[in-house]
Scaffold this active site. Structure first.
Site, PDB file in Angstrom:
ATOM      1  CD  GLU A  84     -22.022 -39.912  28.024  1.00 25.39           C
ATOM      2  OE1 GLU A  84     -21.667 -38.814  27.609  1.00 25.39           O
ATOM      3  OE2 GLU A  84     -23.125 -40.112  28.545  1.00 25.39           O
ATOM      4  CB  CYS A  97     -12.867 -38.918  28.333  1.00 23.86           C
ATOM      5  SG  CYS A  97     -13.727 -39.144  29.894  1.00 23.86           S
ATOM      6  CB  CYS A 104     -21.436 -44.601  38.459  1.00 23.69           C
ATOM      7  SG  CYS A 104     -20.165 -44.369  39.727  1.00 23.69           S
ATOM      8  CB  CYS A 108     -20.955 -37.983  42.951  1.00 31.19           C
ATOM      9  SG  CYS A 108     -19.505 -38.931  43.480  1.00 31.19           S
ATOM     10  CB  CYS A 111     -22.004 -37.434  38.958  1.00 35.02           C
ATOM     11  SG  CYS A 111     -21.371 -38.414  37.590  1.00 35.02           S
ATOM     12  CB  CYS A 325     -20.131 -35.445  33.608  1.00 34.43           C
ATOM     13  SG  CYS A 325     -18.712 -34.363  33.705  1.00 34.43           S
TER      14      CYS A 325
HETATM   15  N1  SAH Z   1     -15.637 -42.162  39.143  1.00 32.74           N
HETATM   16  C1  SAH Z   1     -14.433 -41.464  38.802  1.00 32.74           C
HETATM   17  C2  SAH Z   1     -14.294 -41.076  37.342  1.00 32.74           C
HETATM   18  C3  SAH Z   1     -15.485 -40.530  36.616  1.00 32.74           C
HETATM   19  S1  SAH Z   1     -15.977 -38.878  36.807  1.00 32.74           S
HETATM   20  C4  SAH Z   1     -14.256 -40.274  39.687  1.00 32.74           C
HETATM   21  O1  SAH Z   1     -15.122 -39.996  40.488  1.00 32.74           O
HETATM   22  O2  SAH Z   1     -13.212 -39.621  39.623  1.00 32.74           O
HETATM   23  C5  SAH Z   1     -14.714 -37.809  36.197  1.00 32.74           C
HETATM   24  C6  SAH Z   1     -14.731 -36.459  36.902  1.00 32.74           C
HETATM   25  O3  SAH Z   1     -15.867 -35.661  36.525  1.00 32.74           O
HETATM   26  C7  SAH Z   1     -14.822 -36.616  38.412  1.00 32.74           C
HETATM   27  O4  SAH Z   1     -13.965 -35.693  39.030  1.00 32.74           O
HETATM   28  C8  SAH Z   1     -16.272 -36.258  38.669  1.00 32.74           C
HETATM   29  O5  SAH Z   1     -16.472 -35.912  39.997  1.00 32.74           O
HETATM   30  C9  SAH Z   1     -16.481 -35.146  37.680  1.00 32.74           C
HETATM   31  N2  SAH Z   1     -17.881 -34.831  37.421  1.00 32.74           N
HETATM   32  C10 SAH Z   1     -18.942 -35.660  37.417  1.00 32.74           C
HETATM   33  N3  SAH Z   1     -20.067 -35.002  37.132  1.00 32.74           N
HETATM   34  C11 SAH Z   1     -19.723 -33.718  36.923  1.00 32.74           C
HETATM   35  C12 SAH Z   1     -20.448 -32.544  36.564  1.00 32.74           C
HETATM   36  N4  SAH Z   1     -21.757 -32.573  36.384  1.00 32.74           N
HETATM   37  N5  SAH Z   1     -19.761 -31.397  36.436  1.00 32.74           N
HETATM   38  C13 SAH Z   1     -18.418 -31.379  36.602  1.00 32.74           C
HETATM   39  N6  SAH Z   1     -17.679 -32.446  36.931  1.00 32.74           N
HETATM   40  C14 SAH Z   1     -18.316 -33.612  37.101  1.00 32.74           C
END
Ligand code: SAH
Length: 337
Positions: A84, A97, A104, A108, A111, A325
């Site tokens: 996406e 974006c 991935c 995390c 996420c 996200c």
């Molecule tokens: N892998 C990379 C880029 C993708 S995520 C990274 O970790 O930076 C882009 C941003 O969105 C990251 O800061 C990630 O931690 C955040 N993110 C992911 N899931 C989220 C969520 N459910 N709520 C808020 N931020 C989120």
């Protein structure tokens, strides 16, 4: 392909290198079929049409916000995987974006993109195509890119590098390196390399915690490279490049959002040329984690500012469409299951 790669490719088809430059130029002028690139000899057009393709994505879903012009795309790759992208309108221009991987493997806790693991790396073409499709759909030019969609860009470094060269090429999308931001969860050894290769591209670090204990509970990558090592590497990066590092900090209720956490974060970042971007968590139902009210994010911001750390609360766009996200892709997978 980058322009030099395309020139080599054309040579391999028996054509002179300048034909590669022409093909490159016309792709980014919007041609989607080699047969329509009429500056090329007919035989070459046919040969290209038989052996290569322009654009690789099929649009499955477009969600349009009624309030702010945000559009979310769910694309299908040639092999059936989905990714996406999000198109956003800002005062300074249009931004996108993009995803760098299908899924991935960073794991995390909060996420959506990592819930089903990594399907595969995206090719440079699949990353570029996200922009071309969004430009074609909106009829608007995109001038800013954030690599903050699904995937960890530094886990797909080669293709992300090639993507950056393609979009930066004056005959490509001609997007300045300073208009591009790469966001990483902190694959520390890649940071100096990135500084060397792309000193003009903005670096964003997903920090999300003020100490190892909390960060490791949210982000498995922290067990490999701890928070001190990460922050010290960012300090060296800022000193070397003279560029400000952005730290993303997703606020999760009861996990990393207390006054003490703000103080600890400020102490950790003291003296570093940086900026903290606070993001109230976008809820992903499977994770069981909760978000904080916007007012709390604002208080947290003030606690940082009071201690000399510049901070903002990320503006929310497209609130009336599927949240950010990786959630659109995850919803599609849920429906399939
Ligand atoms: N892998 C990379 C880029 C993708 S995520 C990274 O970790 O930076 C882009 C941003 O969105 C990251 O800061 C990630 O931690 C955040 N993110 C992911 N899931 C989220 C969520 N459910 N709520 C808020 N931020 C989120």
């Amino acid at each position: 392909m980058t322009q030099p790669e395309l020139k080599e490719y054309l040579k391999s088809l028996g054509a002179p290198a300048f034909r590669g430059a022409q093909v490159f130029e016309w792709i980014y002028k919007g041609k989607t079929d080699f047969r329509d690139i009429t500056v090329l000899p007919e035989v070459l057009r046919e040969k290209l049409a038989e052996n290569a393709a322009i654009g690789t994505l099929k649009t499955l879903v477009v969600q349009k916000s009624r309030t702010d012009g945000t559009r979310k795309y769910l694309f299908e790759l040639a092999d059936g995987n989905t990714i996406e992208s999000v198109f956003m309108k800002y005062k300074f221009g249009n931004s996108i974006c993009v995803s760098s991987q299908a899924g991935c493997r960073m794991g995390c806790a909060f996420c959506a993109s990592t819930r089903n693991g990594l399907a595969r790396d995206l090719t440079a073409g699949e990353i570029v195509s996200q922009i071309l499709e969004a430009e074609a759909d909106t009829g608007e030019r995109i001038g800013h890119i954030v690599i903050m969609g699904s995937g960890e860009p530094f886990d797909n470094y080669e293709n992300v590098s090639r993507f950056l060269r393609i979009v930066n090429d004056p005959k490509g999308l001609n997007i300045g390196m300073r208009n591009i931001t790469v966001s990483t969860c902190g694959l520390v050894p890649m940071i100096p390399r990135f500084a060397e290769d792309f000193g003009q591209v903005n670096l964003a670090i997903s920090l999300h915690a003020p100490n190892d204990e909390i960060r490791s509970s949210m982000m498995p990558v922290n067990r490999k490279w701890g928070i001190r090592e990460l922050v010290e590497t960012c300090r060296a990066y800022a000193e070397k490049t003279g560029r400000r590092v952005t730290f993303e900090y997703t606020l999760v209720s009861g996990v990393n959002d207390s006054d003490a956490h703000a103080a600890e974060l400020a102490a950790l970042l003291r003296g570093l040329l940086c900026h903290v971007n606070l993001i109230p968590l976008n809820k992903v139902s499977e994770t069981g984690l909760d978000t904080v009210p916007r007012a709390r994010a604002e208080e947290f911001r003030q606690l940082l500012e009071k201690r000399g750390i510049p901070a903002t609360v990320r503006r929310e766009l497209g609130a009336d469409i599927d949240a950010a996200c990786g959630q659109l892709r995850l919803n599609a997978a849920r429906k399939k299951a």
